[in-house]
Design an enzyme around this catalytic site. Structure first.
Site, PDB file in Angstrom:
ATOM      1  CG  ASP A  50      -1.570  -1.175   1.626  1.00 50.40           C
ATOM      2  OD1 ASP A  50      -1.524  -2.133   0.853  1.00 50.40           O
ATOM      3  OD2 ASP A  50      -2.155  -1.208   2.715  1.00 50.40           O
ATOM      4  CD  GLU A 229      -6.984  -5.242   4.202  1.00 50.05           C
ATOM      5  OE1 GLU A 229      -6.384  -5.963   4.983  1.00 50.05           O
ATOM      6  OE2 GLU A 229      -6.733  -5.216   2.984  1.00 50.05           O
TER       7      GLU A 229
HETATM    8  C1  FRU Z   1      -3.866  -3.644   2.778  1.00 49.95           C
HETATM    9  C2  FRU Z   1      -3.212  -4.085   4.078  1.00 49.95           C
HETATM   10  C3  FRU Z   1      -3.571  -3.153   5.195  1.00 49.95           C
HETATM   11  C4  FRU Z   1      -2.430  -3.318   6.149  1.00 49.95           C
HETATM   12  C5  FRU Z   1      -1.264  -3.535   5.220  1.00 49.95           C
HETATM   13  C6  FRU Z   1      -0.240  -4.496   5.729  1.00 49.95           C
HETATM   14  O1  FRU Z   1      -3.207  -4.074   1.652  1.00 49.95           O
HETATM   15  O2  FRU Z   1      -3.583  -5.412   4.363  1.00 49.95           O
HETATM   16  O3  FRU Z   1      -4.842  -3.390   5.765  1.00 49.95           O
HETATM   17  O4  FRU Z   1      -2.251  -2.214   6.978  1.00 49.95           O
HETATM   18  O5  FRU Z   1      -1.796  -4.024   4.009  1.00 49.95           O
HETATM   19  O6  FRU Z   1       0.888  -4.517   4.929  1.00 49.95           O
END
Ligand code: FRU
Length: 505
Positions: A50, A229
């Site tokens: 992300d 998320e």
């Molecule tokens: C989304 C996610 C988030 C988390 C991160 C972990 O892709 O799963 O919810 O904070 O990636 O790397």
């Protein structure tokens, strides 16, 4: 004599070693660069997911990102960092946030604390992120995710974690993460939009340190095929009326399988979000745009960037030496179609700065095959193409190479959908769901179809009808897709066609 033999052996070893080394380097370069996008952001090496903490300050766009600096698969998360003045060229910066005794550093956001509400300094950058504690997770002896803050008083160069972390302890929810914080001018408070399992929880704070729960949204709204998320909440105006947009990423359960991002248009009043619609809306119908949010501190402009990947196969994609990329930066806008308000996403205007050798073609007669290979071959599979049709009629763009790979995308008039077919696009068998056709409904009612394609080494970003329908898909062709035909069964008139290569960055 012995001495001489030794010397010769040593010389041979040097030559052999040297050659060996060069070959090794060449191979390494080849392997690692074949699938490195030319103009999308990628980590220098190893894993990214992300985009995080995107914030604009003093002429610089900051991009932080989920990063595992030790491996090309997901692992202990850090915040990598890059900066740009134009959203096209990115300069790698040292890692901003490292794991600590509270956990690894999951997704979150960053704000400019203009009024020094937190007391770290006027215009301090404050990052609000999830601490993820693997030890607790593995031992299953408690709740492993909570929100923390860190600040920078040198424009993001160095970061200090707040000694009072976590600022928002876990109230008893296993999935409790990805805080996106914004200054809410009406209430003169910070609002945190947080993903809490199957819904969004809003919190407010006067100082980024003490948080009060305001409300929840979404238990019974939107798509629920997976965990919620990486949300984002921001205002946008349409025809002079201010609305609020809520982005929610969901995995799995996206429109193309696996990860996807839905959005809601509505109002945010007194700490409560309400949506104007009950239908499910997707920001992007392709398989590869996830966890995207917008930059903070960009005024009325809302600039979005997503992770150009999908958790279904993110750890398996055939990239070497690095893994993962972002989408290009996109500007989000609300647009009215009939009585409904939709979110559109189109490349930021800064993207035009890297277009090269732009040309335009006008046709007056309809055809069933527009052979554009001679126009685009020299771009080596990296270009922008834009077209407007005279009629609402099916057509396909066929992108091919001499290896027999093909990526097909286009419009299907019968179903009123756009599609991208990557089933024969090159390496597809690293995961069973990768070779697929993704489809997207057409939202626009216009009689002309307008389509913009941005093609990079491993991605096709399609913006139809000025961004009302968007589809982002990755692919891994054996060699660049240098040939292009636009085909239709019935003769089709393309009124206007523009194409441009991409400057090397
Ligand atoms: C989304 C996610 C988030 C988390 C991160 C972990 O892709 O799963 O919810 O904070 O990636 O790397």
């Amino acid at each position: 004599m012995k001495h001489k033999i030794l010397k010769i052996t040593y010389f041979c070893m040097l030559v052999a070693c040297g050659l060996g080394q060069n070959t090794a380097i060449a191979q390494q370069k080849n392997e690692s660069d074949q699938y490195r996008p030319a103009f999308h952001f990628t980590p220098k090496s190893h894993w990214m997911n992300d985009p995080n903490g995107m914030v604009y300050l003093n002429g610089k766009y900051h991009l932080f990102y989920q990063h595992n600096p030790n491996s090309s698969v997901w692992g202990p998360m850090h915040w990598g960092h890059a900066t740009s003045t134009d959203l096209d060229h990115w300069d790698h910066q040292p890692i901003a946030l490292y794991p600590d005794s509270l956990g690894t550093i999951f997704s979150g956001s960053a704000v400019v604390d203009v009024n020094n509400t937190a007391g770290f300094g006027k215009n301090a950058l404050v990052a609000i992120f999830t601490h993820h504690n693997h030890k607790i997770e593995e031992a299953k002896t408690g709740l492993h995710q909570y929100q923390s803050i860190a600040y920078s008083i040198d424009e993001g160069k160095t970061w200090t974690k707040y000694e009072g972390n976590p600022v928002l302890p876990n109230p008893g929810i296993w999935d409790f993460r990805d805080p996106k914080v914004m200054w809410h001018t009406q209430s003169k408070k910070w609002i945190m939009t947080l993903a809490t399992k199957d819904r969004i929880t809003f919190y407010s704070s006067p100082n980024l340190k003490n948080w009060t729960k305001e409300s929840e949204f979404g238990e019974k709204s939107g798509a629920h095929g997976g965990v919620w998320e990486c949300p984002d909440l921001f205002p946008l105006s349409v025809n002079g009326i201010q609305k609020w947009v809520l982005l929610v990423s969901i995995n799995p359960g996206g429109p193309a399988g696996g990860s996807g991002t839905q959005y809601f248009v509505g109002d945010f009043k007194e700490g409560i979000f309400s949506a104007d619609h009950t239908d499910i809306r997707w920001l992007d119908y392709g398989a590869d745009n996830y966890a995207g949010v917008t930059w903070s501190n960009t005024g009325n402009r809302k600039i979005f960037m997503g992770w150009m990947n999908n958790w279904t196969y993110a750890n398996q994609i055939p990239e070497q030496g690095f893994r993962g990329a972002t989408t290009i930066a996109r500007e989000l806008q609300l647009k009215k179609v009939g009585n409904e308000v939709y979110l559109s996403a189109a490349p930021v205007k800064e993207f035009n700065l890297i277009l090269d050798k732009a040309a335009q073609l006008k046709y007056s007669a309809a055809k069933t095959d527009y052979d554009l290979s001679t126009k685009v071959t020299s771009f080596k599979g990296k270009y922008q193409l834009e077209l407007t049709t005279a009629q609402k009629q099916s057509f396909s763009l066929r992108l091919t190479n001499d290896n027999g790979d093909e990526l097909v995308l286009g419009y299907d008039a019968k179903n009123n959908t756009f599609y991208t077919d990557r089933t024969k696009s090159g390496q597809v068998d690293f995961e069973k769901s990768f070779p697929r056709v993704t489809t997207a409904p057409r939202i626009s009612k216009d009689n002309h179809i307008q389509l913009k394609l941005i093609l990079d080494v491993t991605s096709a970003e399609v913006f139809a009808d000025n961004g009302l329908t968007v589809m982002t898909n990755t692919f891994f062709a054996h060699s660049p897709l240098t040939q292009l035909h636009i085909k239709s069964t019935k003769p089709l008139l393309i009124q206007n066609l523009k194409y441009a290569g991409i400057k090397s960055l």
